[in-house]
Design an enzyme around this catalytic site. Structure first.
Site, PDB file in Angstrom:
ATOM      1  N   CYS A  34       0.830  -1.217   0.093  1.00  0.00           N
ATOM      2  CA  CYS A  34      -0.042  -0.074  -0.193  1.00  0.00           C
ATOM      3  C   CYS A  34       0.941   1.104   0.055  1.00  0.00           C
ATOM      4  O   CYS A  34       2.159   1.345   0.361  1.00  0.00           O
ATOM      5  CB  CYS A  34      -1.138   0.061   1.398  1.00  0.00           C
ATOM      6  SG  CYS A  34      -2.072  -1.495   1.451  1.00  0.00           S
ATOM      7  N   ARG A  63       1.196  -8.122  -3.928  1.00  0.00           N
ATOM      8  CA  ARG A  63       0.357  -7.562  -4.900  1.00  0.00           C
ATOM      9  C   ARG A  63      -0.345  -6.206  -4.545  1.00  0.00           C
ATOM     10  O   ARG A  63      -0.122  -5.768  -3.069  1.00  0.00           O
ATOM     11  CB  ARG A  63      -0.851  -8.216  -5.201  1.00  0.00           C
ATOM     12  CG  ARG A  63      -1.649  -8.599  -4.214  1.00  0.00           C
ATOM     13  CD  ARG A  63      -2.984  -9.580  -4.435  1.00  0.00           C
ATOM     14  NE  ARG A  63      -3.782  -9.881  -3.545  1.00  0.00           N
ATOM     15  CZ  ARG A  63      -3.907 -10.707  -2.510  1.00  0.00           C
ATOM     16  NH1 ARG A  63      -2.624 -11.428  -2.337  1.00  0.00           N
ATOM     17  NH2 ARG A  63      -4.744 -10.788  -1.437  1.00  0.00           N
ATOM     18  N   CYS A  65      -2.618  -3.120  -3.688  1.00  0.00           N
ATOM     19  CA  CYS A  65      -3.800  -2.862  -2.705  1.00  0.00           C
ATOM     20  C   CYS A  65      -4.836  -2.303  -3.576  1.00  0.00           C
ATOM     21  O   CYS A  65      -4.665  -1.398  -4.618  1.00  0.00           O
ATOM     22  CB  CYS A  65      -3.770  -1.711  -1.625  1.00  0.00           C
ATOM     23  SG  CYS A  65      -5.346  -1.210  -0.732  1.00  0.00           S
ATOM     24  N   ASP A 440      19.369  37.534 -13.286  1.00  0.00           N
ATOM     25  CA  ASP A 440      18.044  37.838 -14.021  1.00  0.00           C
ATOM     26  C   ASP A 440      17.471  38.924 -13.516  1.00  0.00           C
ATOM     27  O   ASP A 440      17.196  39.239 -12.282  1.00  0.00           O
ATOM     28  CB  ASP A 440      17.030  36.671 -13.757  1.00  0.00           C
ATOM     29  CG  ASP A 440      15.805  36.689 -14.294  1.00  0.00           C
ATOM     30  OD1 ASP A 440      15.471  36.421 -15.454  1.00  0.00           O
ATOM     31  OD2 ASP A 440      14.775  37.235 -13.554  1.00  0.00           O
TER      32      ASP A 440
END
Length: 490
Positions: A34, A63, A65, A440
């Site tokens: 998870c 596997r 969630c 800049d």
């Protein structure tokens, strides 16, 4: 992060979404992994183990969630924060290099042996490049299964699988469901490819997210024919490995709505990766803003609009050319110069939904341009032709795998390249989160208004406390000015 068990347990117990993508929780009793923010009741600490990547979880036999969809979490911010071997490899894998060129191609780009690449990735991520690429293919497949009505064979091909059997086996192994079962569980019917063959997706990000400056910058500097702001979306053409595409990106609550029109579905993972990179969606605003808030001068700016991102690019060589075109001229003049190059040398595309007409020209096309035809000062013409020649012949490479300090040094060695040009390329094209623009004009003007030193040397010294996030400090400084780049277009 994943090795700090106590910290990981605290994150899981508090369901802290800030850590999604940083690590994954593998539950020993269920065989499921998870994200930290999973809404289910957290397991006991002794039943949790923590892994650094979805690929590592899959390699270990866990596997995904079905509730929190951990493989759909924003990418780890580590890979855009660092310039070491692992981070550069991860950026290339996300860009599809392993699928197109294999592990030898990845190693060749990085200048290391395949064995060294495997060793480094296994040590930090618990999975090698093939497993990491496989995890990415699985996520792409799931995305297409759940959000479109495309045939499964077409999805397998688009996700990069070599065969339908491999596609079916991988989906079943990673999600404990067949492709058909995944589609049946999707919250709504798939739409297939919509008008013009477009796919509509959601791009997640870590909150907070202030979209004003990133979309304002992209819209204000948009090159006609290549980019446009239309109906609340930033749209642009994409040059991709197997063809071209058009992306339309719209800020929405909790996500970026992404509409992609591709000539070849195999380019979907790369297009998604480049759109995420363009909008800096894998950034960690908690870390960035937390550091910048320690400066009492920047703290009010951060509190006013937290979660500013750095507008980046989908094509590093394109941005380098545009940076040269923008030297010492207004935004409008830079757009005009770029539009002329696009019209004369860009590849034409069809855009039934808008006004996009071309892909930005590749360096090889610009290398043959007669400098006399360029309507700009002679010195800038020489700078541009030198740049495109080096890009075309490969003596200068700009990409997600670039070594930031080394590439900046090579840019500064080119005639006509001063600190501003090299630094803006480092900031927006190379993705260096610590790139800074002390020369800049907008940064210096903001610094002066805030009571900060305005000379480049003194401002650089003062900005040392903003490391390693000076590129984000630039966004907050720019935002103090009344300029279109700071306003979300309407």
């Amino acid at each position: 992060m994943h090795t700090d068990t106590e910290r990981c347990v605290r994150a899981v117990r508090s369901k802290d979404a800030r850590f999604d993508g940083w690590f994954y929780t593998a539950v020993l009793t269920t065989g499921i992994y998870c994200r930290p923010s999973c809404p289910v009741v957290p397991p006991k600490p002794e039943n949790m183990t923590f892994l650094p990547s979805a690929a590592a979880c899959q390699q270990a036999g866990f596997r995904a969630c079905k509730r929190c969809r951990p493989d759909a979490a924003p990418g780890s911010p580590e890979w855009n924060r660092r310039a070491d071997l692992t981070a550069r490899a991860m950026r290339l894998i996300a860009d599809g290099v392993v699928d197109r060129e294999g592990v030898p191609g990845l190693a060749a780009r990085l200048g290391y042996s395949t064995r060294q690449i495997e060793r480094e990735l296994l040590a930090e991520l618990g999975a090698g490049p093939l497993a990491l690429a496989r995890a990415q293919r699985a996520q792409t497949a799931r995305l297409l299964i759940e959000t479109t009505a495309l045939p499964m064979a077409e999805i397998a091909f688009a996700a990069g699988f070599a065969s339908i059997r491999t596609f079916n086996d991988t989906v079943r192994e990673v999600y404990a469901l067949t492709p058909g079962e995944l589609r049946a569980r999707a919250p709504g019917p798939g739409t297939g490819r919509g008008a013009g063959g477009a796919l509509t997706l959601r791009l997640p990000f870590r909150t907070p997210f202030t979209p004003d400056n990133v979309f304002g910058h992209l819209a204000a500097t948009a090159v006609p024919g290549v980019e446009e702001w239309r109906d609340g979306a930033y749209r642009r053409t994409l040059r991709l490995p197997h063809g071209h595409g058009i992306a339309a990106l719209t800020p929405a609550p909790g996500h970026i709505a992404c509409r992609l029109t591709l000539t070849d579905l195999r380019d979907l993972p790369v297009a998604i990766s480049r759109c995420r990179r363009l909008l800096d969606l894998d950034a960690d605003p908690a870390a960035v803003d937390g550091q910048l808030r320690t400066d009492p001068v920047l703290a009010p700016l951060v509190d006013k609009a937290p979660g500013r991102r750095v507008p980046r690019t989908v094509d590093e060589a394109e941005f380098a050319v545009r940076a040269v075109l923008g030297q010492q001229v207004s935004t409008a003049a830079a757009r005009t110069h770029a539009a002329r190059l696009v019209t004369a040398h860009g590849d034409p595309v069809d855009d039934p939904e808008g006004g996009l007409t071309h892909l930005f020209p590749v360096p090889e096309a610009l290398a043959d341009v007669d400098p006399a035809t360029l309507a700009m000062p002679r010195t800038r013409r020489a700078t541009l032709t030198t740049l495109v020649r080096h890009l075309a012949d490969g003596t200068l490479t700009l990409g997600v795998d670039s070594d930031w300090p080394a590439t900046r040094a090579r840019l500064l060695a080119l005639p006509g390249f001063g600190p501003w040009t090299a630094d803006v390329i480092a900031l927006r094209a190379l993705g260096d989160p610590d790139a800074f623009l002390p020369t800049d004009l907008g940064v210096r003007r903001a610094a002066q208004a805030l009571g900060l030193p305005s000379t480049p040397a003194a401002l650089t010294a003062r900005a040392d406390r903003w490391r390693p996030w000076r590129a984000y400090a630039v966004q907050y400084l720019w935002a103090t000015d009344d300029h279109p780049i700071n306003v979300l277009p309407v």
